[in-house]
Design an enzyme around this catalytic site. Sequence first.
Site, PDB file in Angstrom:
ATOM      1  N   ASP A 155      36.621  25.439 -39.922  1.00  0.00           N
ATOM      2  CA  ASP A 155      37.748  24.585 -40.314  1.00  0.00           C
ATOM      3  C   ASP A 155      38.957  24.986 -39.473  1.00  0.00           C
ATOM      4  O   ASP A 155      39.604  26.002 -39.751  1.00  0.00           O
ATOM      5  CB  ASP A 155      38.068  24.752 -41.804  1.00  0.00           C
ATOM      6  CG  ASP A 155      37.010  24.135 -42.710  1.00  0.00           C
ATOM      7  OD1 ASP A 155      35.827  24.131 -42.308  1.00  0.00           O
ATOM      8  OD2 ASP A 155      37.355  23.664 -43.806  1.00  0.00           O
ATOM      9  N   LYS A 218      40.037  16.668 -42.216  1.00  0.00           N
ATOM     10  CA  LYS A 218      40.394  17.275 -43.500  1.00  0.00           C
ATOM     11  C   LYS A 218      41.889  17.123 -43.717  1.00  0.00           C
ATOM     12  O   LYS A 218      42.684  17.272 -42.785  1.00  0.00           O
ATOM     13  CB  LYS A 218      39.981  18.755 -43.464  1.00  0.00           C
ATOM     14  CG  LYS A 218      40.354  19.587 -44.664  1.00  0.00           C
ATOM     15  CD  LYS A 218      39.830  21.011 -44.469  1.00  0.00           C
ATOM     16  CE  LYS A 218      40.339  21.986 -45.524  1.00  0.00           C
ATOM     17  NZ  LYS A 218      39.855  23.359 -45.283  1.00  0.00           N
ATOM     18  N   LYS A 254      37.208  15.272 -45.756  1.00  0.00           N
ATOM     19  CA  LYS A 254      37.377  16.369 -46.716  1.00  0.00           C
ATOM     20  C   LYS A 254      38.811  16.411 -47.225  1.00  0.00           C
ATOM     21  O   LYS A 254      39.705  16.872 -46.512  1.00  0.00           O
ATOM     22  CB  LYS A 254      37.022  17.711 -46.074  1.00  0.00           C
ATOM     23  CG  LYS A 254      37.202  18.913 -47.015  1.00  0.00           C
ATOM     24  CD  LYS A 254      36.825  20.221 -46.333  1.00  0.00           C
ATOM     25  CE  LYS A 254      37.139  21.431 -47.212  1.00  0.00           C
ATOM     26  NZ  LYS A 254      36.793  22.712 -46.564  1.00  0.00           N
TER      27      LYS A 254
END
Length: 318
Positions: A155, A218, A254
């Site tokens: 991430d 995300k 996400k």
Amino acid sequence: MAGRNPGTELELGWISKVHVNRPAVVRHAEQIKKWRTVKGNWQAAWLLKAVTCIDLTTLSGDDTPSNVHRLCFKAKHPIREDLLKALDMHDKGITVGAVCVYPTRVTDAVNALKVAGCNIPVASVAAGFPSGQTPLETKLAEIKLAVEYGAREIDIVISRSLVLTGQWERLYEEIRQCREACGKAHMKTILATGELGSLANVYKASMIAMMAGSDFIKTSTGKEVENATFPVGIVMMRAIREFYWQTGNKVGFKPAGGIRTAKEAITWLMLVKEELGVEWLTPELFRLGASSLLEDIEKQIFYHVTGSYALQHDLAMA
């Protein structure tokens, strides 16, 4: 996880004339909050689906091997076994989507999951998380170390200043280099939407991240003042849909930060179904970034099965 997004060449024409009708997006988001939630067995089914999409996360300065091991045990056993048996779901292999930790805790998580005998991927934040205010060389080195330690998902966080100053070529190149540093590990790109200034910037940053090869986009690090919100989610999902129409490549979504209740989790699932379709409702294309959400989901399932509210000792591992 799903197949990799190979990305595309930088196509600034895709974002040059973007306009987001903010009032319309906000109105739609307000309507979403009023959606009637599902009940009974349908609710239990949606909640179990949400469990399988959770990135169970600990990103604290006081993380230790012991609390990472505990997190990994919970990742493999997210819902009490007797509750799953009551729902006839005990043999379905229900686990969370991934365990997410800092790079220094990746080895602890990998070893704990190996001992537990499960194949849950370990995700690591990297690339100057959470601020992104780190030299690119350092970001790339951190990514490579996390992958070397055993992380199968990375991430990363973008440099917000590049969005705010309209340096789209530099943003594309930075994300592209991070993608290369990930190697075989899947890359989720955190946009930190609460710090991008406008919904138009959220859309543009989403498109650039996908062009550069992000496997997921995300919303947030969870450390910003404003994290996952429905207006931002709508804009990001419509960017994902447009990218899919343009390229045929599916990119995951996400939302992360501030998602704490079972009702919120179901609403996010319903929104994904409405905007992207049922095929996105899998851990390969949808994740929920959360640290405390699982506790509320298990409480709701406990109530559904037993008809009574859980006491603290009933869900000791929550």
